[in-house]
Design an enzyme around this catalytic site. Structure first.
Site, short mmCIF file in Angstrom:
data_model
loop_
_atom_site.label_atom_id
_atom_site.label_comp_id
_atom_site.label_asym_id
_atom_site.label_seq_id
_atom_site.Cartn_x
_atom_site.Cartn_y
_atom_site.Cartn_z
N PRO A 2 0.79 -1.03 0.19
CG PRO A 2 -0.98 -1.77 2.00
CD PRO A 2 0.29 -2.75 1.71
CD GLU A 3 4.56 3.19 -3.55
OE1 GLU A 3 4.93 3.68 -3.45
OE2 GLU A 3 4.97 1.82 -4.31
CE LYS A 59 3.68 5.65 1.64
NZ LYS A 59 4.55 5.23 1.69
NE ARG A 250 11.65 0.59 2.33
CZ ARG A 250 10.04 0.86 2.64
NH1 ARG A 250 9.86 1.48 2.51
NH2 ARG A 250 9.03 -0.13 1.43
#
Length: 275
Positions: A2-3, A59, A250
């Site tokens: 989910p973004e 988000k 990331r």
DNA sequence: CGCCCGTCCTGTCCGC
DNA sequence: TGCGGACAGGACGGGC
């Protein structure tokens, strides 16, 4: 997963499935996703309530009930919100199940439980939860975007992913936007030229619009995202090898050929004031 | 301010 | 077949 685009999809699910409906039953199948609220309180405060119009910030998904508290959801890396018939078999990762008065259910499904659901007693409590977030990425104007980056000494990749700067962009979206704009992720955010900043903003608008339409960052081969899983990832534009490095822990992919890093810490004094 | 790391969780894949 | 480690689209708090 989910973004911003995914959560926008969950908002749509909640709006079309839940809005105007009464919650007849709250079933917490795994209390591990409850944040700052007990099973008992969630049940007593939400059962019998009717859902109002949900909204999203970055988000985060906010689900107010007509007369009571608001459910505030975050989906972490693996969460989702589904609308199902009440008799549909449960998934092992269905952590919270809300049965509605039309025999359908809203299910919070999440494998990793990195985030979860909170209960906000009123609007002020919602505001408190969202207090540290920057403006929602979809609501930012070009001028505001420029100001958000202004003076930032950090790598643009890190700045765009920072939810307190702008809310909604995650790892995939950020890589996609930088690639589209032709800006290298290790460029210093505050050192981008006016043209690069405009290009970045335009790319953000386009990538968000396309992604929101399909409620995810589309894994098309013509997008950088579509190449992430390749053993030897290559640029969709020039087919050159992509570079990979970690930013804020990331994995970040970019094309050293198509994405320039002309502006770093050491730069000449440029004439004019530029704002 | 900004970066790095560990931590919170579960699951999969990869190499030995 | 088993096992340790790395890694996965997120966020937070601590330390430097």
């Amino acid at each position: 997963m989910p973004e911003l685009p995914d959560v926008e999809g969950f908002r749509e699910v909640l709006s079309s499935c839940g809005r105007g409906r009464r919650v007849t039953r709250v079933e917490v199948r795994d209390p591990g996703v409850l944040r700052g609220v007990t099973v008992r309180r969630l049940r007593t405060e939400v059962e019998g309530e009717r859902f109002g119009e949900p909204r999203r910030h970055g988000k985060w998904l906010i689900a107010p009930t007509d007369d009571g508290p608001a459910l505030v959801w975050h989906f972490g890396m693996t969460g989702a919100l589904l609308c199902t018939p009440a008799d549909e078999p449960l998934d092992r990762h269905d952590r919270v199940v809300l049965t509605l008065d039309d025999e359908r259910q809203l299910r919070y499904r999440d494998q990793r439980k990195l985030q979860g659901v909170q209960l906000a007693g009123n609007e002020a409590a919602v505001g408190h939860i969202l207090a540290d977030l920057g403006p929602d990425a979809l609501s930012v104007s070009r001028e505001e975007f420029r100001e958000l980056l202004h003076g930032r000494r950090g790598a643009v990749k890190n700045v765009l992913m920072d939810q307190s700067v702008v809310a909604g962009l995650g790892n995939l979206l950020t890589d996609e936007i930088l690639w589209r704009a032709g800006v290298a992720p290790d460029s210093v955010a505050g050192e981008l030229t006016e043209e690069e900043t405009r290009s970045l903003y335009a790319a953000m608008r386009r990538v968000l619009a396309s992604s929101v339409r399909v409620a995810r960052v589309p894994p098309r081969r013509t997008w950088l995202t579509g190449r992430r899983e390749d053993p030897d990832p290559r640029c969709p534009r020039c087919e050159g090898p992509l570079r990979s490095r970690r930013f804020s822990g990331r994995r970040t992919l970019w094309c050293p050929h198509c994405q320039s890093r002309s502006h770093r810490v050491e730069r000449d004094i440029h004439p004019g004031k530029g704002g």
